[in-house]
Design an enzyme around this catalytic site. Structure first.
Site, PDB file in Angstrom:
ATOM      1  N   SER A 226       0.849  -1.120  -0.170  1.00  0.00           N
ATOM      2  CA  SER A 226       0.017  -0.162  -0.035  1.00  0.00           C
ATOM      3  C   SER A 226       1.028   1.357   0.104  1.00  0.00           C
ATOM      4  O   SER A 226       1.756   1.274  -0.894  1.00  0.00           O
ATOM      5  CB  SER A 226      -0.836  -0.192   1.179  1.00  0.00           C
ATOM      6  N   ARG A 295     -13.134   6.516   8.167  1.00  0.00           N
ATOM      7  CA  ARG A 295     -12.780   5.080   8.027  1.00  0.00           C
ATOM      8  C   ARG A 295     -13.710   4.228   7.482  1.00  0.00           C
ATOM      9  O   ARG A 295     -13.465   3.231   6.751  1.00  0.00           O
ATOM     10  CB  ARG A 295     -12.658   4.546   9.529  1.00  0.00           C
ATOM     11  N   ASP A 444      -8.215  -5.678  -6.418  1.00  0.00           N
ATOM     12  CA  ASP A 444      -7.761  -4.408  -5.788  1.00  0.00           C
ATOM     13  C   ASP A 444      -8.407  -3.194  -6.313  1.00  0.00           C
ATOM     14  O   ASP A 444      -8.141  -3.166  -7.500  1.00  0.00           O
ATOM     15  CB  ASP A 444      -6.396  -4.063  -5.465  1.00  0.00           C
ATOM     16  N   HIS A 487      -7.626  -4.759  -1.755  1.00  0.00           N
ATOM     17  CA  HIS A 487      -6.447  -3.978  -1.486  1.00  0.00           C
ATOM     18  C   HIS A 487      -5.805  -4.842  -0.046  1.00  0.00           C
ATOM     19  O   HIS A 487      -4.452  -4.815   0.144  1.00  0.00           O
ATOM     20  CB  HIS A 487      -6.782  -2.665  -1.068  1.00  0.00           C
ATOM     21  N   ASP A 488      -6.504  -5.222   0.929  1.00  0.00           N
ATOM     22  CA  ASP A 488      -6.143  -5.846   1.823  1.00  0.00           C
ATOM     23  C   ASP A 488      -5.568  -7.335   1.938  1.00  0.00           C
ATOM     24  O   ASP A 488      -5.307  -8.005   2.813  1.00  0.00           O
ATOM     25  CB  ASP A 488      -7.314  -5.883   3.079  1.00  0.00           C
TER      26      ASP A 488
END
Length: 508
Positions: A226, A295, A444, A487-488
């Site tokens: 990232s 968040r 992603d 993405h994680d």
């Protein structure tokens, strides 16, 4: 007395005022009003067709504000001390890409494994936006780290072979100097007097730790995911001869408009929380509502559609209940939980500054040349040898003016797409002769896989232009079958990420 001192004094000597997004909504006993769409007053003789809806999600925000007023916030980042991390303190100023400077700074770091006799087995891990240096448990802090099962004896980052280092970036809040730190010039917290940072500024601070404190002349590898993937490339760009191998996972060489737009929305949500107080909230109620919502927006970009379809679908938490405007669908309750869990875990100002640094990331040759010139001017201004402030690339903070929004169909790109690509390739060519591993993930959406392909292609072109054959540039892409975590993935699909990493590191 400075404005910052005045603001700080106000918060220090007065009881914090409760200001939340929910405070404008009458939660328990709606007030009478003549507005057509307002709540019906309690006890009114008016007979409504339907009952007034309740909003427990807003009541929860109000209760948290009241609790913070009564008990004070105890954010996780305030508990980071030299008792649970190592601290490197640089007493020399660091001059920054966008014209500011820090008169001194500290970097929090942790290490695993042992440095060999010739100090050649060090691997520097760069973190994502909000991560601490605690990638793995240590004697000082036995709590499991965010990459606990990635680092260790015999694991992907084998501590029997390597000396692994992880830092908290400057601008952060887990032990490194950031907006919540005290400005040594006046003894008041920086808050939004903290200077704008770049990703390259972060790695130049890390370099002081590596070179001056740990006395490591050359890293075996610089790696990260990232924003850490950005830093890994930036470290190679800044200190090309001082790193052997480069690994960038789910990163980019230049931020994309989509990512910038999403982070902009997160910052705007946070900054419009009244408790943010233009950054001077440290002695009052923190902007927990803005942080929660920021968040939630971020979480949408971290995970993927395929995973959510499988886990949540379009099911509601309780189909037997009347639909509500508060979290109702399973996906809504998931996002709500993610925001609740994080809203007091990270410094809001650090979030603003670091997310902005991600937006500004660009390894294009023109951008980096401009940064070098800006830093030189800032150093000259500090030394008193700058001829005129009018020559500064970036004007002083008090000269900033609001930029009017660009009207639709009135775009003003300075470079065509082809020119921008050529500029980026020129910037990347600086380390195109090095061994580089680029990993992307098909699912992603925050750093889409085409961005990692772009890095690989431009580096390969650069390698060939330098007389190589491009075989030093490796690209590995996970399909949706390998990982649907978006993405994680680098946190959740360790084998798919770790296997190519381990092979690349061990290859001579």
């Amino acid at each position: 007395m400075t404005m910052a001192k005045n603001i700080s004094s106000v918060f220090k000597h007065s009881k914090p005022q409760i200001r939340t997004f929910a405070s404008s909504v009458a939660l328990c006993k709606p007030r009478p009003t003549t507005t057509r769409n307002a709540s019906i007053p309690t006890g009114s003789n008016t007979r409504s067709s339907n009952p007034q809806m309740s909003f427990p999600c807003l009541e929860k925000l109000e209760k948290r504000s009241l609790s913070l007023v009564e008990n004070g916030p105890e954010p996780a980042y305030s508990k980071i001390t030299k008792d649970n991390v190592e601290i490197f303190h640089s007493k020399d100023p660091i001059f920054l890409d966008y014209g500011g400077y820090l008169p001194e700074f500290q970097v929090a770091y942790e290490t695993w494994g042992k440095l060999n006799s010739d100090r050649s087995n060090a691997i520097l891990i760069h973190t994502g936006l909000s991560a601490s240096s605690h990638a793995h448990s240590t004697e000082k802090n036995p709590k499991k780290g965010w990459w606990e099962n990635f680092i260790g004896p015999g694991l992907y980052l084998d501590t029997n072979q390597y000396f692994v280092i992880c830092t908290n970036v400057i601008g952060g809040c887990y032990g490194s100097t950031g907006p919540s730190s005290t400005d040594p010039s006046d003894g008041v917290k920086y808050a939004t007097r903290f200077p704008i940072l770049s990703v390259n500024d972060m790695v130049r601070a890390q370099h002081r730790l590596i070179k001056e404190h740990l006395r490591i002349d050359k890293l075996h590898a610089s790696m990260g995911s990232s924003m850490g993937g950005m830093q890994s490339l930036a470290y190679a760009h800044e200190f090309t001869d001082e790193v052997e191998k480069i690994i960038s996972i789910s990163g980019c060489a230049k931020s994309h408009p989509y990512s910038i737009a999403m982070r902009h929305c997160q910052r705007q949500v946070l900054m419009t929380d009244p408790n943010w107080a233009k950054g001077f909230y440290y002695d009052g109620v923190p902007p927990h509502t803005g942080m929660k919502l920021a968040r939630e927006i971020a979480t949408i970009t971290y995970r993927s559609g395929p995973e959510w379809e499988q886990r949540f679908g379009t099911e509601r938490a309780d189909p037997e209940k009347q639909p509500a405007l508060c979290p109702d669908f399973l996906i809504e309750t998931y996002l709500d939980h993610a925001g609740e869990k994080w809203c007091l875990e990270y410094d809001p100002n650090s979030f603003l500054y670091i997310s902005k640094a991600m937006d500004l990331f660009d390894l294009s040759a023109n951008n980096r040349n401009r940064a070098i010139k800006s830093r030189k001017q800032s150093e000259e201004a500090f030394a008193g040898t700058l001829i005129s402030d009018d020559e500064l690339i970036y004007k002083r903070f008090d000269s900033c003016e609001f930029t009017e929004p660009v009207k639709e169909n009135n775009r003003s790109r300075r470079l065509t797409a082809e020119e921008a690509k050529k500029d980026l390739m020129e910037g990347l060519s600086k380390f195109a002769h090095k061994d580089v591993l680029i990993i992307g993930v098909e699912s992603d959406i925050l750093f889409p896989a085409w961005q990692q392909r772009e890095i690989s292609e431009l580096l390969t072109e650069g390698s060939i232009a330098k007389g190589g054959d491009g075989s030093n540039i490796k690209h590995y892409e996970l399909s949706e079958d390998d990982s649907f975590y978006g993405h994680d993935t680098f946190l959740l699909a360790l084998n798919h990420i770790g296997t190519p990493v381990k092979s690349f590191l061990n290859k001579a």
